[in-house]
Each structure stands twice: as C-alpha cells, then as structure tokens.
Design a protein around this motif. Sequence first.
Motif, PDB file in Angstrom:
ATOM      1  N   LEU A  15       8.531 -10.443   4.360  1.00  0.00           N
ATOM      2  CA  LEU A  15       8.394  -9.297   3.460  1.00  0.00           C
ATOM      3  C   LEU A  15       7.104  -8.472   3.880  1.00  0.00           C
ATOM      4  O   LEU A  15       7.043  -7.449   4.024  1.00  0.00           O
ATOM      5  CB  LEU A  15       8.195  -9.472   1.847  1.00  0.00           C
ATOM      6  N   GLY A  16       6.011  -9.360   4.197  1.00  0.00           N
ATOM      7  CA  GLY A  16       4.768  -8.875   4.761  1.00  0.00           C
ATOM      8  C   GLY A  16       4.929  -7.994   6.188  1.00  0.00           C
ATOM      9  O   GLY A  16       4.340  -7.121   6.498  1.00  0.00           O
ATOM     10  N   PHE A  17       5.685  -8.711   6.947  1.00  0.00           N
ATOM     11  CA  PHE A  17       5.785  -8.047   8.372  1.00  0.00           C
ATOM     12  C   PHE A  17       6.632  -6.893   8.133  1.00  0.00           C
ATOM     13  O   PHE A  17       6.843  -5.819   8.980  1.00  0.00           O
ATOM     14  CB  PHE A  17       6.292  -8.938   9.508  1.00  0.00           C
ATOM     15  N   GLU A  60       0.702   8.483   9.427  1.00  0.00           N
ATOM     16  CA  GLU A  60       1.364   7.392   8.237  1.00  0.00           C
ATOM     17  C   GLU A  60       1.151   6.082   8.776  1.00  0.00           C
ATOM     18  O   GLU A  60       1.054   5.329   7.718  1.00  0.00           O
ATOM     19  CB  GLU A  60       2.711   7.923   8.232  1.00  0.00           C
ATOM     20  N   ILE A  61       0.696   5.707   9.867  1.00  0.00           N
ATOM     21  CA  ILE A  61       0.619   4.603  10.518  1.00  0.00           C
ATOM     22  C   ILE A  61      -0.874   3.822   9.738  1.00  0.00           C
ATOM     23  O   ILE A  61      -0.955   2.720   9.553  1.00  0.00           O
ATOM     24  CB  ILE A  61       0.511   4.125  11.909  1.00  0.00           C
ATOM     25  N   PHE A  62      -1.745   4.937   9.407  1.00  0.00           N
ATOM     26  CA  PHE A  62      -2.886   4.361   8.469  1.00  0.00           C
ATOM     27  C   PHE A  62      -2.702   4.238   6.967  1.00  0.00           C
ATOM     28  O   PHE A  62      -3.615   4.557   6.498  1.00  0.00           O
ATOM     29  CB  PHE A  62      -3.828   5.242   9.021  1.00  0.00           C
ATOM     30  N   VAL A  78      -1.846  -1.203   6.077  1.00  0.00           N
ATOM     31  CA  VAL A  78      -3.237  -1.460   6.764  1.00  0.00           C
ATOM     32  C   VAL A  78      -3.568  -2.350   5.770  1.00  0.00           C
ATOM     33  O   VAL A  78      -4.255  -3.445   6.196  1.00  0.00           O
ATOM     34  CB  VAL A  78      -4.037  -0.339   6.761  1.00  0.00           C
ATOM     35  N   THR A  79      -3.581  -2.467   4.484  1.00  0.00           N
ATOM     36  CA  THR A  79      -4.142  -3.307   3.493  1.00  0.00           C
ATOM     37  C   THR A  79      -3.169  -4.280   2.821  1.00  0.00           C
ATOM     38  O   THR A  79      -3.041  -5.408   3.027  1.00  0.00           O
ATOM     39  CB  THR A  79      -4.767  -2.679   2.345  1.00  0.00           C
ATOM     40  N   VAL A  80      -1.990  -3.908   2.311  1.00  0.00           N
ATOM     41  CA  VAL A  80      -1.192  -4.556   1.350  1.00  0.00           C
ATOM     42  C   VAL A  80      -0.177  -5.590   2.203  1.00  0.00           C
ATOM     43  O   VAL A  80      -0.099  -6.448   1.944  1.00  0.00           O
ATOM     44  CB  VAL A  80      -0.347  -3.752   0.389  1.00  0.00           C
ATOM     45  N   ILE A  98      -0.014  -9.545   2.124  1.00  0.00           N
ATOM     46  CA  ILE A  98       1.146 -10.321   1.608  1.00  0.00           C
ATOM     47  C   ILE A  98       1.439 -11.497   2.822  1.00  0.00           C
ATOM     48  O   ILE A  98       1.836 -12.569   2.159  1.00  0.00           O
ATOM     49  CB  ILE A  98       2.305  -9.260   1.329  1.00  0.00           C
ATOM     50  N   ALA A  99       1.507 -11.040   3.823  1.00  0.00           N
ATOM     51  CA  ALA A  99       1.630 -11.941   4.918  1.00  0.00           C
ATOM     52  C   ALA A  99       0.812 -13.276   5.037  1.00  0.00           C
ATOM     53  O   ALA A  99       1.170 -14.117   5.426  1.00  0.00           O
ATOM     54  CB  ALA A  99       1.539 -11.259   6.563  1.00  0.00           C
TER      55      ALA A  99
END
Length: 79
Positions: A24-26, A43-45, A50-52, A56-57
């Motif tokens: 899920l994190g990845f 949008e990649i940032f 970047v954070t969530v 999670i991973a």
Amino acid sequence: MKSSYALEKTNLILMAIGFAIIILGFTLMIGGDSTDGVSFNPEIFSFQRVTVAPMIALFGFIFEIFAILWRPKKGDEKK
C-alpha cells in the motif's frame, strides 16, 4: 510425524498483513506520467507521495519485524 516450522500460523498471517501495508505504501508513492508533453510534473512533490506513503511503508517494515518476533503467551498456544 509432527513437523515443526520456525514460525507459527499467526506469525505468517501477521507477516501477510505487514506485506500488504508495505505494498500500500509503495502504491501510494506511484506517480502519474507527464501530461501535455511537459517533461516535469510538480505533482510528484505532493504531500501524499513525499510524506504519507513513506511513513506507511516504514510502518509496514516495522510491523514485519514485530510479526517475526511475536510469540504467543504460554496459555494461548494450541496443542
């Protein structure tokens, strides 16, 4: 003949849950491709990527360690 495994069924279930959390994190880190021929997509940032998603991973990896090291209480063991 009784076979003994290094980990119990509960540990394997917990490891499967941890693996799902890591996936899920990845998955949340996956970004879309560039649109309209633009080579850079800001949008990649986003906060999610970047954070969530890394949190999670990381939680999934920590949960995997817990799943491997967890041992049932003496009274909870099945015979």
